[in-house]
Design an enzyme around this catalytic site. Structure first.
Site, PDB file in Angstrom:
ATOM      1  N   GLY A   1       1.832  -9.237   6.096  1.00  0.00           N
ATOM      2  CA  GLY A   1       2.246  -8.524   7.302  1.00  0.00           C
ATOM      3  C   GLY A   1       2.239  -7.030   7.041  1.00  0.00           C
ATOM      4  N   GLY A   2       1.945  -6.230   8.072  1.00  0.00           N
ATOM      5  CA  GLY A   2       1.916  -4.785   7.898  1.00  0.00           C
ATOM      6  C   GLY A   2       0.911  -4.383   6.832  1.00  0.00           C
ATOM      7  N   ASP A   3       1.363  -3.592   5.820  1.00  0.00           N
ATOM      8  CA  ASP A   3       0.468  -3.185   4.729  1.00  0.00           C
ATOM      9  C   ASP A   3       0.785  -3.953   3.452  1.00  0.00           C
ATOM     10  OD1 ASP A   3       2.920  -2.093   4.243  1.00  0.00           O
ATOM     11  OD2 ASP A   3       2.158  -0.123   3.618  1.00  0.00           O
ATOM     12  N   GLU A   4       1.309  -5.186   3.587  1.00  0.00           N
ATOM     13  CA  GLU A   4       1.646  -6.015   2.428  1.00  0.00           C
ATOM     14  C   GLU A   4       0.646  -7.156   2.280  1.00  0.00           C
ATOM     15  OE1 GLU A   4       6.499  -5.437   2.308  1.00  0.00           O
ATOM     16  OE2 GLU A   4       5.634  -7.179   3.333  1.00  0.00           O
TER      17      GLU A   4
ATOM     18  N   LEU B   1       0.832  -1.198   0.000  1.00  0.00           N
ATOM     19  CA  LEU B   1       0.000   0.000   0.000  1.00  0.00           C
ATOM     20  C   LEU B   1       0.874   1.260   0.000  1.00  0.00           C
ATOM     21  CD1 LEU B   1      -2.825  -0.951   2.532  1.00  0.00           C
ATOM     22  CD2 LEU B   1      -2.747  -1.272   0.049  1.00  0.00           C
TER      23      LEU B   1
END
Length: 540
Positions: free
Chosen positions: A459-462, A419
């Site tokens: 994970g995170g924005d992935e 993102l």
């Protein structure tokens, strides 16, 4: 020479003998029969003492009945004489048919042996055939049949006339011993029959009690129970179900008898049911309720027989495990899915990728083998890593040729999504807004792919999308559609926020590791991100 009175005495004795023989068959038990035998010697054959020694199962002889002397009866009744000692006695003396007479001239050696004995006291004989106190007379009793099994021995002492029995007296005693053997055998048979009848009645009572206990345990069991046929055309048909099973499946007992478990099991679980052994088999599967829903149950089978040689039935215990199974599925889902978005997590993504690629040299369209068993690697025989052909039952994953031209190859596309601008949203509006954005992006990605495709949060924005059966152009089009789906504003707590997305397209190929596949897509994503950043700076 026979005197004039002897025929009358003999006739009277014969009548007495006839009566005591008749009495033998009126005794009600074996013990009564044995005592009747002893009493008949004294009452009918005119001996002062009579003892019945009965062969025990171990072969020794026990004093079972005594007549003529209460003192002697109290002293020796119940005592045992060894079989060897009795065999010695029956081999001594003079044989009078089956009778054995041991005169005092030989019998003195038996005074101190270990056979229980009692004899009358009296003076020494005055003439040749007078009875001596140490004379012994035995009448063996044999079972009918060719083997002449010894049942016991009648021992008598001192005839009332004081003389050794003559031929007629010997014959009478031998005949009485034969009749006594028959009476004892019959008494034993009656006793065995009575014991058998008592045992049978007890067994029948126990069986009735067991059947009633089983019926109550079956009917009132807190979990489901069923009895089904085994074998034949109606194999598996439910014959009987208890109330708990009927309630569990919301079906009345009359309706349940129309089905087998194969009719009620979830289509996906039919293989599990068929693989379950009838002899103690267990399985966890889903059974259908009347309303069309399914409930998770644990089946446990056992085989019961109606009689020793009768038909066999299948007894099935059905336990409701819906709550436990739901909990297990929830735990499994939590372990394999992202808690925030509900998407498959990194571990699940890697597992699904690993199932699609094998460790073999990079495949080409020319080496790809379309096996009839789909892509299950190592299903059946495998010629080994890197070997294609009829023993390698894995459809190898291949990638379209590099370049813009579509060569027609279809493969497993791996779209890596990162993102753009998400960090600034987190920093400016907080993690609550950031979480809401991630949830909405996950929803838009899931909506934009086909059924069967995988959308995972790495994970995170992935995020990563797995889409099978795509060519190079198809994958590019999918990336554009998903990017366009993410771009529209996302409303959180009354405000609109925007994020962009960069996609990198990689391909899963056999011969690559999972990490190599993900790194390839990740690198392409960063290449695209840098390329778009340059374009943006030039435009600015």
């Amino acid at each position: 020479m026979e005197t004039e009175s002897e025929p009358y005495v003999r006739l009277a004795t014969l009548r007495q003998l006839h009566q005591v023989v008749a009495d033998l068959n009126t005794a009600r038990s074996l013990a009564d029969t044995l005592q009747t035998v002893a009493d008949g010697i004294v009452a009918g054959l005119n001996y002062e003492l009579a003892c019945v020694n009965l062969v025990r199962p171990d072969g020794d002889l026990v004093v079972a009945a005594f007549a003529g002397s209460p003192a002697a009866e109290a002293l020796i009744t119940g005592r045992v004489g060894p079989r060897e000692s009795w065999e010695r006695r029956l081999s001594m003396g003079v044989a009078w048919g089956d009778l054995r007479f041991i005169p005092h001239t030989e019998g003195w050696v038996l005074i101190e042996d270990d056979v229980p004995q009692w004899h009358t006291e009296g003076p020494a004989p005055r003439f040749e055939d007078e009875w001596h106190p140490h004379d012994r007379l035995y009448a063996p009793m044999y079972a009918s049949g060719s083997k002449r099994e010894l049942l016991g021995v009648i021992s008598v002492d001192r005839p009332r006339n004081g003389r050794h029995p003559g031929p007629w007296g010997q014959e009478a005693l031998q005949m009485y011993a034969s009749q006594s053997a028959i009476a004892i055998s019959n008494a034993r048979l009656r006793a065995n029959m009575q014991r058998a009848l008592v045992r049978l009645e007890r067994e029948q009572q126990a069986l009735r009690a067991s059947e009633e206990s089983f019926r109550q345990a079956f009917e009132y069991a807190p979990s489901g129970m069923a009895i089904a046929e085994m074998g034949g055309d109606q194999h598996g048909r439910l014959l009987r179900t208890n109330d708990a099973l009927c309630r569990l499946l919301s079906r009345p007992a009359s309706v349940m008898r129309r089905y087998s478990f194969a009719d009620l099991v979830h289509p996906e679980d039919i293989g599990t049911l068929l693989r379950t052994s009838a002899e103690g088999g267990r399985a966890e599967l889903r059974l259908g309720r009347r309303d069309g829903t399914y409930v998770w149950v644990s089946l446990r089978n056992s085989v019961v027989a109606d009689t020793a040689d009768g038909p066999r039935f299948l007894l099935t215990h059905v336990e409701d495990i819906e709550e436990r199974k739901r909990h297990e599925l929830q735990l499994a889902h939590r372990a394999s899915h992202d808690a925030l978005t509900g998407l498959p997590n990194s571990a699940e993504l890697r597992s699904r990728l690993s199932a699609r690629i094998c460790e073999r040299p990079h495949a080409t369209p020319e080496t790809q083998y379309d096996a009839p068993y789909g892509h299950d690697h190592n299903f059946g025989f495998d010629a080994g890593p890197g070997v294609g052909g009829p023993y390698d039952h894995h459809v190898h994953s291949v990638a379209p040729a590099a370049g813009e031209a579509d060569d027609g190859t279809k493969g497993l596309a791996v779209l890596f999504c990162d993102l753009d601008g998400f960090k600034s949203i987190n920093d400016r509006f907080g993690h609550h807004t950031g979480d809401a954005v991630l949830i909405e992006v996950a929803r838009r990605l899931t909506t934009g792919v086909r059924d069967g495709d995988t959308v995972a949060r790495l994970g995170g924005d992935e995020f990563v999308v797995l889409a099978d059966g795509l060519g190079a152009a198809d994958a590019a089009d999918l990336a554009v559609r998903l990017r366009n789906a993410i771009i529209p504003p996302i409303r959180v707590d009354g405000r609109a926020v925007r994020v962009g997305a960069s996609f990198g397209i990689g391909w899963a190929e056999c011969g690559m590791t999972v990490e190599e596949v993900l790194n390839s897509a990740d690198q392409r994503m960063y290449i695209e991100k840098r390329s778009r950043a340059k374009i943006h700076r030039r435009a600015g």
